[in-house]
Design a protein around this motif. Structure first.
Motif, PDB file in Angstrom:
ATOM      1  N   SER A 319       0.808  -1.362   0.042  1.00 20.66           N
ATOM      2  CA  SER A 319       0.477  -0.034  -0.328  1.00 20.66           C
ATOM      3  C   SER A 319       1.015   1.220  -0.060  1.00 20.66           C
ATOM      4  CB  SER A 319      -1.192   0.414   1.013  1.00 20.66           C
ATOM      5  OG  SER A 319      -1.162   1.040   1.394  1.00 20.66           O
ATOM      6  N   ASP A 320       0.964   2.319  -1.352  1.00 16.00           N
ATOM      7  CA  ASP A 320       1.519   3.273  -0.794  1.00 16.00           C
ATOM      8  C   ASP A 320       1.330   4.099   0.266  1.00 16.00           C
ATOM      9  OD1 ASP A 320      -1.402   4.118  -1.690  1.00 16.00           O
ATOM     10  OD2 ASP A 320      -0.944   5.261  -3.320  1.00 16.00           O
ATOM     11  N   GLU A 321       0.123   3.938   1.316  1.00 17.58           N
ATOM     12  CA  GLU A 321      -0.042   4.404   2.060  1.00 17.58           C
ATOM     13  C   GLU A 321       0.648   4.426   3.211  1.00 17.58           C
ATOM     14  OE1 GLU A 321      -3.460   4.798   6.106  1.00 17.58           O
ATOM     15  OE2 GLU A 321      -3.976   3.380   4.211  1.00 17.58           O
ATOM     16  N   GLY A 369      -6.228   1.007  -2.977  1.00 20.26           N
ATOM     17  CA  GLY A 369      -4.910   2.000  -3.242  1.00 20.26           C
ATOM     18  C   GLY A 369      -4.151   1.753  -4.248  1.00 20.26           C
ATOM     19  N   ASN A 373      -4.847   3.748  -7.854  1.00 26.77           N
ATOM     20  CA  ASN A 373      -3.887   3.640  -8.869  1.00 26.77           C
ATOM     21  C   ASN A 373      -3.859   3.454 -10.228  1.00 26.77           C
ATOM     22  OD1 ASN A 373      -1.702   5.039  -6.800  1.00 26.77           O
ATOM     23  ND2 ASN A 373      -1.954   3.502  -5.371  1.00 26.77           N
TER      24      ASN A 373
END
Length: 439
Positions: A319-321, A369, A373
């Motif tokens: 996850s880019d979180e 995510g 994206n």
């Protein structure tokens, strides 16, 4: 969770597309349902593009048209054979290379720092993955450190080259497809490298400790999915953990001591297993934890572990979180963020000529995510915003009939399913409605 603006935009896009389908002319065959003459392309991502999905289907060809991306490097038969010596029952190897690399990177950072304290060696983690003298195995890298040199570990998962955020600047993705027997066609597998090595950090970290510095043993724990929706990754991760520790110890260990390994189950985001395991690992005095696989699970324990001064290094949380998460400089990963897999997916889906895409994604940091994206990448590539519709589902739901029906009414050229073990129910539903991968 998605923002309110994103939810409104998705809802408006879906409403517009459903209205178009309902009002379509007799010539276009939309008419509120799927065109019987139209073969919808179905795609998956690394959570469901595996042989475990095929085990849920008995009818030949049920998955034969499904393609997708998997975070995977061409590991080579030698590494696979070495893993099989540890566990002869292995059938999947994805995330094994990333797990092995996580142990090696941690060991190198501790030796360069001359300490087993994560708050001391974490600032060296990025630096052992770029610049300096290239090495590809623990023994060669530790020899460089012992000679006072600067190792640049190019791992099994690729060149790594960590960014300032502590994640690879490039990612290797396998383009996978299923055969008529509902298993991954390994002979047809191809690989795509996504990202830019120029994005790697330039900060090598503090000055290294004196060569040959000794100290207390490095203790590595693991949050490995032995149960839950990602358990298909557990066996190969356990084998890779043991192999990496064995290789580091065969090369002399770290700080003059053998590396110690304490493994534990991470479960999945629907349970509290990871929290209980994290407490046990902390009580055992671990310095670093390899894991978790699930981004959602990593987010449930990251504060507990990093707050205790323990480093986390995940082999599968994408996850880019997590890229900008306030982790005190103690979270790293040997997998790239979902922004890179989204690019690989967009290239695959767009390359097949799909002009409209429906995305079914589970509601967790990984699913949402990657979906957002991928949608952004497809729009960047030229698709209209209202031609890429995202539907988020609850992976714990009793059924997914409503979500499947939305895809039937949408009738897109392609459908991307981002999920884990529950994806088999979704794909079966798509097949039953004539818009699945079944050929």
């Amino acid at each position: 969770m998605r923002s309110a603006s994103t939810l409104r935009a998705t809802a408006l896009a879906l409403t517009a597309l459903l209205a178009t389908a309902a009002c379509g002319s007799d010539d276009d065959g939309a008419g509120g349902g799927a065109d019987a003459e139209k073969q919808v392309n179905v795609y998956g991502a690394d959570g469901d593009m595996n042989n475990g999905l095929g085990e849920d289907f008995t009818e030949p060809g049920a998955l034969a048209g499904m393609r997708g991306t998997v975070l995977l490097t061409d590991l080579g038969q030698d590494f696979r054979d070495r893993l099989l010596e540890i566990d002869p029952d292995l059938t999947d190897f994805n995330t094994a290379g990333e797990t092995y690399d996580a142990v090696v990177v941690t060991a190198l950072a501790a030796q360069v720092a001359g300490s087993n304290a994560a708050t001391v060696f974490a600032p060296y983690v990025n630096g052992v993955t770029f610049g300096g003298e290239v090495c590809t195995d623990p023994g060669a890298c530790l020899d460089i450190v012992a000679a006072g040199g600067n190792p640049d570990y190019d791992g099994l998962a690729g060149p790594l080259g960590f960014t300032d955020a502590g994640e690879p600047s490039q990612g290797s993705y396998a383009i996978e497809s299923f055969t008529d027997d509902n298993q991954i066609d390994t002979e047809a597998r191809t690989f795509q490298l996504v990202g830019d090595a120029a994005d790697a950090s330039s900060d090598e970290g503090p000055a290294p400790a004196a060569p040959g510095t000794t100290g207390a043993p490095l203790v590595i724990g693991s949050l490995t999915p032995q149960t839950g929706s990602l358990s298909y990754q557990g066996l190969q991760q356990l084998a890779a953990l043991q192999l990496a520790v064995d290789d580091v110890n065969a090369a002399g260990g770290v700080l003059g001591q053998p590396v110690q390994l304490v493994t534990g189950d991470s479960g999945d985001a629907s349970t509290d297993i990871a929290t209980q395991t994290a407490d046990r690992l902390l009580a055992a005095g671990v310095n670093a934890v390899v894991g978790a696989s699930s981004s959602g699970v990593s987010l449930t324990v990251i504060d507990k572990l990093t707050g205790a001064g323990v480093m986390m290094i995940s082999p599968a949380s994408t996850s880019d979180e997590l890229t900008e998460y306030p982790d005190g400089g103690l979270f790293f990963r040997t997998v790239p963020p979902d922004t890179l897999q989204a690019r690989a997916l967009a290239d695959l889906i767009g390359g097949d000529g799909n002009n409209s895409v429906g995305i079914l994604a589970l509601n967790d940091p990984y699913g949402v995510g990657l979906a957002e994206n991928t949608r952004a990448a497809l729009i960047e590539d030229g698709l209209d915003e209202d031609s890429v519709v995202q539907v988020v589902y609850d992976p714990q739901a009793a059924n997914f009939d409503a979500e499947v029906q939305q895809m039937v009414e949408l009738n897109p050229d392609g459908i991307l399913v981002i999920g884990f073990e529950e994806a088999s129910k979704i794909v079966a539903g798509l097949n039953a409605q004539g818009i699945g991968p079944q050929r």
